[in-house]
Design a protein around this motif. Structure first.
Motif, PDB file in Angstrom:
ATOM      1  N   PRO A 174      40.571  45.887  40.417  1.00 52.32           N
ATOM      2  CA  PRO A 174      41.716  46.663  40.905  1.00 52.32           C
ATOM      3  C   PRO A 174      43.011  45.869  40.986  1.00 52.32           C
ATOM      4  CG  PRO A 174      40.357  45.985  42.753  1.00 52.32           C
ATOM      5  CD  PRO A 174      39.618  45.580  41.497  1.00 52.32           C
ATOM      6  N   THR A 175      42.919  44.531  40.895  1.00 51.88           N
ATOM      7  CA  THR A 175      44.134  43.719  41.022  1.00 51.88           C
ATOM      8  C   THR A 175      44.535  43.063  39.706  1.00 51.88           C
ATOM      9  OG1 THR A 175      42.904  41.724  41.630  1.00 51.88           O
ATOM     10  CG2 THR A 175      43.526  43.203  43.425  1.00 51.88           C
ATOM     11  N   ALA A 176      43.854  43.413  38.610  1.00 55.73           N
ATOM     12  CA  ALA A 176      44.069  42.718  37.330  1.00 55.73           C
ATOM     13  C   ALA A 176      45.514  42.837  36.838  1.00 55.73           C
ATOM     14  CB  ALA A 176      43.107  43.252  36.278  1.00 55.73           C
ATOM     15  N   MET A 177      46.197  43.950  37.159  1.00 55.14           N
ATOM     16  CA  MET A 177      47.545  44.184  36.642  1.00 55.14           C
ATOM     17  C   MET A 177      48.621  43.902  37.694  1.00 55.14           C
ATOM     18  SD  MET A 177      46.810  47.610  34.425  1.00 55.14           S
ATOM     19  CE  MET A 177      48.320  47.433  33.479  1.00 55.14           C
ATOM     20  N   LEU A 178      48.236  43.256  38.811  1.00 54.59           N
ATOM     21  CA  LEU A 178      49.163  43.071  39.925  1.00 54.59           C
ATOM     22  C   LEU A 178      49.611  41.617  40.056  1.00 54.59           C
ATOM     23  CD1 LEU A 178      47.311  45.204  42.637  1.00 54.59           C
ATOM     24  CD2 LEU A 178      48.994  45.961  40.941  1.00 54.59           C
ATOM     25  N   PRO A 180      50.600  38.283  42.595  1.00 58.26           N
ATOM     26  CA  PRO A 180      49.805  37.737  43.711  1.00 58.26           C
ATOM     27  C   PRO A 180      49.969  38.500  45.028  1.00 58.26           C
ATOM     28  CG  PRO A 180      50.753  35.951  42.442  1.00 58.26           C
ATOM     29  CD  PRO A 180      51.331  37.212  41.882  1.00 58.26           C
ATOM     30  N   ASN A 181      51.188  38.946  45.342  1.00 59.49           N
ATOM     31  CA  ASN A 181      51.392  39.701  46.583  1.00 59.49           C
ATOM     32  C   ASN A 181      50.659  41.032  46.532  1.00 59.49           C
ATOM     33  OD1 ASN A 181      52.918  37.800  47.903  1.00 59.49           O
ATOM     34  ND2 ASN A 181      54.869  38.596  47.185  1.00 59.49           N
ATOM     35  N   THR A 205      35.589  41.607  39.820  1.00 70.41           N
ATOM     36  CA  THR A 205      36.789  40.783  39.667  1.00 70.41           C
ATOM     37  C   THR A 205      36.489  39.524  38.865  1.00 70.41           C
ATOM     38  OG1 THR A 205      38.596  39.712  40.906  1.00 70.41           O
ATOM     39  CG2 THR A 205      36.380  39.493  41.828  1.00 70.41           C
ATOM     40  N   HIS A 206      37.554  38.861  38.404  1.00 75.32           N
ATOM     41  CA  HIS A 206      37.385  37.506  37.884  1.00 75.32           C
ATOM     42  C   HIS A 206      38.275  36.529  38.652  1.00 75.32           C
ATOM     43  CE1 HIS A 206      40.634  39.195  35.299  1.00 75.32           C
ATOM     44  NE2 HIS A 206      41.172  38.013  35.515  1.00 75.32           N
ATOM     45  N   TYR A 207      38.909  37.036  39.738  1.00 70.52           N
ATOM     46  CA  TYR A 207      39.710  36.174  40.613  1.00 70.52           C
ATOM     47  C   TYR A 207      38.816  35.626  41.718  1.00 70.52           C
ATOM     48  CZ  TYR A 207      43.929  38.099  38.443  1.00 70.52           C
ATOM     49  OH  TYR A 207      44.905  38.466  37.549  1.00 70.52           O
ATOM     50  N   MET A 208      38.558  34.330  41.655  1.00 68.44           N
ATOM     51  CA  MET A 208      37.609  33.727  42.589  1.00 68.44           C
ATOM     52  C   MET A 208      38.042  33.842  44.047  1.00 68.44           C
ATOM     53  SD  MET A 208      35.248  32.657  40.567  1.00 68.44           S
ATOM     54  CE  MET A 208      34.263  31.345  41.250  1.00 68.44           C
ATOM     55  N   GLU A 209      39.357  33.747  44.293  1.00 64.55           N
ATOM     56  CA  GLU A 209      39.816  33.757  45.685  1.00 64.55           C
ATOM     57  C   GLU A 209      39.602  35.106  46.361  1.00 64.55           C
ATOM     58  OE1 GLU A 209      43.464  34.614  43.099  1.00 64.55           O
ATOM     59  OE2 GLU A 209      41.724  33.269  43.039  1.00 64.55           O
TER      60      GLU A 209
END
Length: 285
Positions: A174-178, A180-181, A205-209
């Motif tokens: 859901p955050t792939a196109m966003l 950092p904020n 996701t693929h964002y580890m954080e």
């Protein structure tokens, strides 16, 4: 049985030429077993092409197994008579919020799903209000979605799913196109839903954080589940994650390198606060 369970799930994409002849078969999901309990926050991690999004689409009965079985709230997704019920229990949020937002005004968009379900008008507006408040977007209820930022649009998409009162929400990158904020806004909203509303959350996701607050993490590669465990257990295996072409949060990597250089600090550091405390403990000892 958990709210989501898969048994030896296999899914194959079949490639055909212009005449319709089979050119090749790609096994995108290969004998995957997962068991998600109600109220859990689950993260499914993997690089592009690992099979994680294909797995997500099975939970919402967008795709159906080539082999094996998927159950959602006890219902077999292969049972055509249960598809509508399954999609009500397991709501899906996709990568691009523009593909999911159809209303001209935020509150109308959020009310679209419940309206299609035949919910009485009074209850629809109650659901719209509670859903927008849950994702911190109530003050924007009269705004046009076109005027919102990417993170705000995605939160409206999530509110639209919540308004249908699913037991589980699946978020496919859901955050792939966003920026950092925007990513932080969306993950904060998902965590609040899980903590406060006890909605089961499955985050692809693929964002580890984004996974450090998950109850359990599944790491996929080439259609298989390669690793599973708590975030700390997963992040304690930095070298294995790197071999799967995944990054690790900078603070975890720094802690890993400090430990390799001889400092006696724990594996699987997840936050700057944890690293600071570990170094303070070392200084005092």
């Amino acid at each position: 049985m958990g709210i989501i369970q898969t048994s030896k799930l296999v899914f194959e994409y079949i490639r055909r030429d212009e005449e319709g002849n089979v050119e090749g078969i790609t096994r995108a999901v290969d004998e995957v077993d997962i068991d998600v309990q109600p109220g859990q926050f689950i993260a499914i991690l993997g690089h592009n092409g690992s099979g994680k999004s294909t797995l997500a689409k099975h939970i919402n009965a967008i795709l159906f197994p080539t082999e094996g079985t998927v159950w959602v709230d006890g219902m077999d997704t292969g049972d055509e008579t249960k598809i509508w019920d399954i999609r009500q229990r397991a709501g899906m949020v996709f990568q691009n919020p523009d593909n999911q937002i159809i209303g001209q005004v935020v509150e109308e968009d959020v009310g679209f799903g419940p309206e299609n379900m035949g919910i009485p008008t009074k209850e629809i507006w109650e659901r719209v209000k509670e859903s927008l408040k849950a994702v911190g977007m109530y003050e924007f209820r009269k705004h046009s979605p076109n005027k919102l930022s990417g993170g705000q649009k995605q939160r409206v998409s999530i509110a639209g799913v919540i308004a249908m009162h699913p037991k589980c929400i699946i978020l496919d990158e859901p955050t792939a196109m966003l920026d950092p904020n925007g990513r932080k806004e969306v993950i904060r909203a998902v965590r609040a839903l899980n903590d406060v509303e006890k909605v089961t959350a499955v985050l692809i996701t693929h964002y580890m954080e984004e996974i450090i607050y998950a109850d359990k993490v599944f790491v996929m590669d080439k259609g298989h589940i390669e690793m599973e465990g708590t975030p700390r257990e997963i992040f304690s295996q930095v070298d294995k994650l790197k071999s799967l072409r995944l990054d690790v949060p900078q603070v975890t990597l720094l802690a890993h390198e400090l430990k390799k250089s001889g400092l006696d600090i724990p594996e699987g550091i997840l936050t700057i606060k944890e690293l600071t405390e570990a170094l303070e403990d070392l200084r005092r000892s």
